[in-house]
Design an enzyme around this catalytic site. Sequence first.
Site, PDB file in Angstrom:
ATOM      1  N   PRO A  23     -50.488   2.950  45.654  1.00 33.48           N
ATOM      2  CA  PRO A  23     -50.021   2.661  46.276  1.00 33.48           C
ATOM      3  C   PRO A  23     -47.768   2.778  46.008  1.00 33.48           C
ATOM      4  CG  PRO A  23     -51.091   1.829  44.390  1.00 33.48           C
ATOM      5  CD  PRO A  23     -51.511   3.067  44.674  1.00 33.48           C
ATOM      6  N   CYS A  25     -44.919   0.739  46.081  1.00 34.65           N
ATOM      7  CA  CYS A  25     -43.948  -0.844  46.940  1.00 34.65           C
ATOM      8  C   CYS A  25     -42.399  -0.097  47.703  1.00 34.65           C
ATOM      9  CB  CYS A  25     -43.140  -1.557  45.790  1.00 34.65           C
ATOM     10  SG  CYS A  25     -44.355  -1.909  44.800  1.00 34.65           S
ATOM     11  N   ALA A  58     -48.461  -2.409  45.614  1.00 35.80           N
ATOM     12  CA  ALA A  58     -48.469  -3.889  44.376  1.00 35.80           C
ATOM     13  C   ALA A  58     -48.463  -4.680  45.007  1.00 35.80           C
ATOM     14  CB  ALA A  58     -47.946  -3.854  43.414  1.00 35.80           C
ATOM     15  N   GLN A 101     -53.772  -3.619  45.861  1.00 33.76           N
ATOM     16  CA  GLN A 101     -53.251  -3.212  44.144  1.00 33.76           C
ATOM     17  C   GLN A 101     -52.662  -4.588  44.147  1.00 33.76           C
ATOM     18  OE1 GLN A 101     -49.789  -1.742  42.600  1.00 33.76           O
ATOM     19  NE2 GLN A 101     -51.746  -0.046  41.510  1.00 33.76           N
ATOM     20  N   TYR A 187     -45.687  -3.606  34.069  1.00 41.27           N
ATOM     21  CA  TYR A 187     -46.494  -4.779  35.080  1.00 41.27           C
ATOM     22  C   TYR A 187     -47.164  -5.765  33.677  1.00 41.27           C
ATOM     23  CZ  TYR A 187     -43.665  -2.734  38.367  1.00 41.27           C
ATOM     24  OH  TYR A 187     -42.546  -2.171  39.266  1.00 41.27           O
ATOM     25  N   ARG A 235     -55.280   0.842  37.542  1.00 40.45           N
ATOM     26  CA  ARG A 235     -54.676   1.495  37.760  1.00 40.45           C
ATOM     27  C   ARG A 235     -54.152   1.348  36.013  1.00 40.45           C
ATOM     28  NH1 ARG A 235     -49.773   3.716  41.315  1.00 40.45           N
ATOM     29  NH2 ARG A 235     -50.182   6.249  40.753  1.00 40.45           N
ATOM     30  N   LEU A 306     -46.055  13.628  40.373  1.00 41.71           N
ATOM     31  CA  LEU A 306     -45.604  14.496  41.704  1.00 41.71           C
ATOM     32  C   LEU A 306     -46.512  15.815  41.529  1.00 41.71           C
ATOM     33  CD1 LEU A 306     -42.270  15.581  38.876  1.00 41.71           C
ATOM     34  CD2 LEU A 306     -42.694  15.117  41.878  1.00 41.71           C
ATOM     35  N   ARG A 329     -45.449   9.459  46.782  1.00 45.19           N
ATOM     36  CA  ARG A 329     -44.057   9.843  47.631  1.00 45.19           C
ATOM     37  C   ARG A 329     -43.985  10.945  48.251  1.00 45.19           C
ATOM     38  NH1 ARG A 329     -42.572   8.047  42.506  1.00 45.19           N
ATOM     39  NH2 ARG A 329     -40.381   6.600  42.710  1.00 45.19           N
TER      40      ARG A 329
END
Length: 371
Positions: A23, A25, A58, A101, A187, A235, A306, A329
């Site tokens: 996930p 955003c 999310a 999520q 969060y 997660r 990564l 990403r």
Amino acid sequence: MARLFQPLQLGTLKLSNRIIIAPMCQYSATEQGQISYWHEQQWGTYALSGAGLCIVEATAVQPEGRISYADLGLWNDEQGERIAVLLKKIKTVSPVPFAIQLAHAGRKASTEKPWNVSHGKAQISSADEHGWQTVAPTELAFQESDEKPHALTVAELKTIQQDFAQAAKRAVEAGFDLIELHAAHGYLMHQFMSPLANTRTDGYGGSFENRIRMVMETFESIKKAVPDNFPVGIRLSAQDWVEGGWTLEETVALSKQLEQAGAVYIHVSSGGLHPQQKIDVHASYQVPFAAQVKENVSIPVIAVGLVTESMQAEGILEYEQADAVGLARAMLYDPRWPWHAAAELGETIQIAPQYLRCQPHGFRDLFHPFE
């Protein structure tokens, strides 16, 4: 057969391969938390990627739980109904399972879209039309310049738990195949877990068992709200990267309890809780955390951080550091990443039949159509 392209079972859900779209955003929802055309094209692109599972961004269970005013929400039926329409469209072109999520940003809420500020995500004042009063375990702000969050009462945190449960019901009704609880990246769930953000003196603060009570009760409320055997994962941030914060050892202990509570996987990330974190960022930098969790649980573990190359991902699975690899990403940059990984590893990959004729010369057995 390359490990990356072997099937994987997440509870009752079978994945065709071990490539997970993690996930991320998008800050592209309407101010009512509704999906937009951006989501239609992005989810459709991910559905045609050949990945084993797509976990969408999310999604807040309360308006105040959004990171920004442009975040996706699932706190009312209309939001769920619109998502249901989109998922039905997607399933006409691809069998790739979709997960959601569910999240609450806590003290890291009420921010601007990241591309609207020069650095990071600046908090918006509660007096601004795009801002609101944030909430947290205690009145400790994320950054000194932020407004103090409201410290949740026990009654209020119980309401949040029930809002997670209601959002979970809507997620099932909308057609998602799996639910992930977001308890990472600083969060709300993570805020309860870390002593750097949680200085409560009641049953939700202090000891390890007290600090994990919010996430455990929220997870259990989701499990009770969905049908029996519906897959629910989580997660976690493995550590805070700040002295005195949440630790890898605590993550392992929590993961064991979550496995007993019915979690079908642990998705291992790190950080996001404290602005003074010092993260040693390099390729696969979070994979050792996933490996440590994997040594202590019997359910699948997803590694992230990564991971950008197919041989890198294959090595993580080959050396049994994780059971699946999450890409966020990297998938935004290249939504056909699974195709290229299959070609490099000498594997085949399921795609929509409309793409069969674009199979590159020299890869005669790369593609086969979705079943």
